[in-house]
Design an enzyme around this catalytic site. Sequence first.
Site, PDB file in Angstrom:
ATOM      1  N   TYR A 210      10.808  24.016  40.403  1.00 13.53           N
ATOM      2  CA  TYR A 210       9.428  24.498  40.395  1.00 13.53           C
ATOM      3  C   TYR A 210       8.816  24.070  41.726  1.00 13.53           C
ATOM      4  CZ  TYR A 210       9.670  25.614  35.439  1.00 13.53           C
ATOM      5  OH  TYR A 210       9.998  26.163  34.223  1.00 13.53           O
ATOM      6  N   HIS A 333       7.138  35.371  27.721  1.00 15.23           N
ATOM      7  CA  HIS A 333       8.007  34.510  28.526  1.00 15.23           C
ATOM      8  C   HIS A 333       8.890  33.621  27.661  1.00 15.23           C
ATOM      9  CE1 HIS A 333       9.338  31.976  31.847  1.00 15.23           C
ATOM     10  NE2 HIS A 333       8.983  30.904  31.143  1.00 15.23           N
TER      11      HIS A 333
END
Length: 538
Positions: A210, A333
């Site tokens: 990330y 998601h």
Amino acid sequence: MYGTAVAVFLVILVAALQGSGPPESPFPYRVPLDPEGSLELSWNVSYTQETVYFQLLVRELKAGVLFGMSNRGELENADLVVLWTDGDSAYFGDAWSDEQGRIHLDSQQDYQLLQARRTPEGLCLLFKRPFGTCDPKDYLIEDGTVHLVYGVLEEPFGSLEAINTSGLQIGLQRVQLLKPNISIPALPSDLLTMEIRAPDVLIPGKKTTYWCHITELPEGFSRHHIVMAFYYPEEAGLAFGGAGSSRFLRLEVHYHNPLEIQGRRDSSGLRLYYTATLRRFDAGIMELGLVYTPLMAIPPQETAFVLTGYCTDKCTQMALPPSGIRIFASQLHTHLTGRKVVTVLARNGQEREIVNRDDHYSPHFQEIRMLKKVVSVHPGDVLITSCTYNTGDRDLATVGGFGILEEMCVNYVHYYPRTQLELCKSAVDAGFLRKYFHTVNRFNAEEVCTCPQASVPEQFASVPWNSFSRDMLKAVYGFAPISVHCNKSTAVRFPGEWDLQPLPKITSKLEEPTPRCPASRGQSPTSPTVVSIGGSRS
């Protein structure tokens, strides 16, 4: 004569699709099927006829092409339309493939060829198919992701049955075929753009990263509304800048690098279209579903395990305005094992409507989708998000978390007017999960370590997965109290007691939609259509 025939066909098609898309184009949606762009699909949707109109452009025709749909993008058990030649004549037929990839002519020809014509770009096939056909060999076209499959025929075949997909150049493409029948709002004359991009990031050589990039707005940047990445409704925009707003924008990118490749760089990002002409409402984004926690896990070797997260009536009663909010878009998601996602709105114990649903969800095709119908959510409503997972290729439990091999279950909904509520999710109570591990120990020779130093992922990894431990976990998730995260954008919960909350009571569920069969067209042809590839349809 040939040009007149084409013009007449387009006039008929536009009339048939009136209200289904922008009037300037009979085929407003377009996607390349293969990486080289040698096959290009365009389409439009008639909701009144419940029919999809396709235009398949074959730039370099060899001996034929096949195109169709399947459950997950496989070429076995696929619903196909095939153009092929035996060396003398060319044929177009509705077909299907079996488990070995052998192709068979369908006894019910539901793909209807409208025209085959040569253009300067290549061969153009125009055909249509109803959403549903009630043919067991046909794919049901419905809302959500559709896995398109294709194959290129390099040589003539004496018959359709002589073709096997295993020997073809094949591939897949994912699209949302049934685009919402909504008009594109007019953009303001003072529209500006801003790009926020990753600054040539060296992607780490690990599976999950990330990566965040912070950019600062110019000093004195006044309040503006973002009106496009996708199109916002004309009455709402996403506010940024101005007094009381942060001057910093953060781009967060999730890099998935399964082969742990070194040396790759990335400069992707977002282009924001914004205006100083403020709209009536500020739009907001809210997370629904499950908290990112290993408390929610999927056993290995499951083909359709369901986890559910709740935005409870207590949270919406406290956090939503009396007039409620209106959800206009949604992004579903999960990570790699997600196969289906649905969010349902319930009121007074009864399921009322679907917010968003994708029965063929793919983690490799995630996009913000405009809803066909705006969903109004009122204080006291419940939003239930369920995800279905397939862990058939895994030997250990898959726990919730941020890693790509962990799982998520989220629906990012876009709505207006904006409220302080940014996250409304849940997870099973940790104490009840501990009781689950203790119960498993009582009925199995192999013990799960329940000592304080053992983490939840370690405990799940030591569970002996048999019918008892699997069914017991499903039962715990189905009746145990939950911890509700009713959070503001500061990550602080709204005041109140949010732990050990009972599951919302749902006394009435929505019925599953029944596929509609098209009106009878008379005797359906049982043989393929002979096609003149050099010109119009024979």
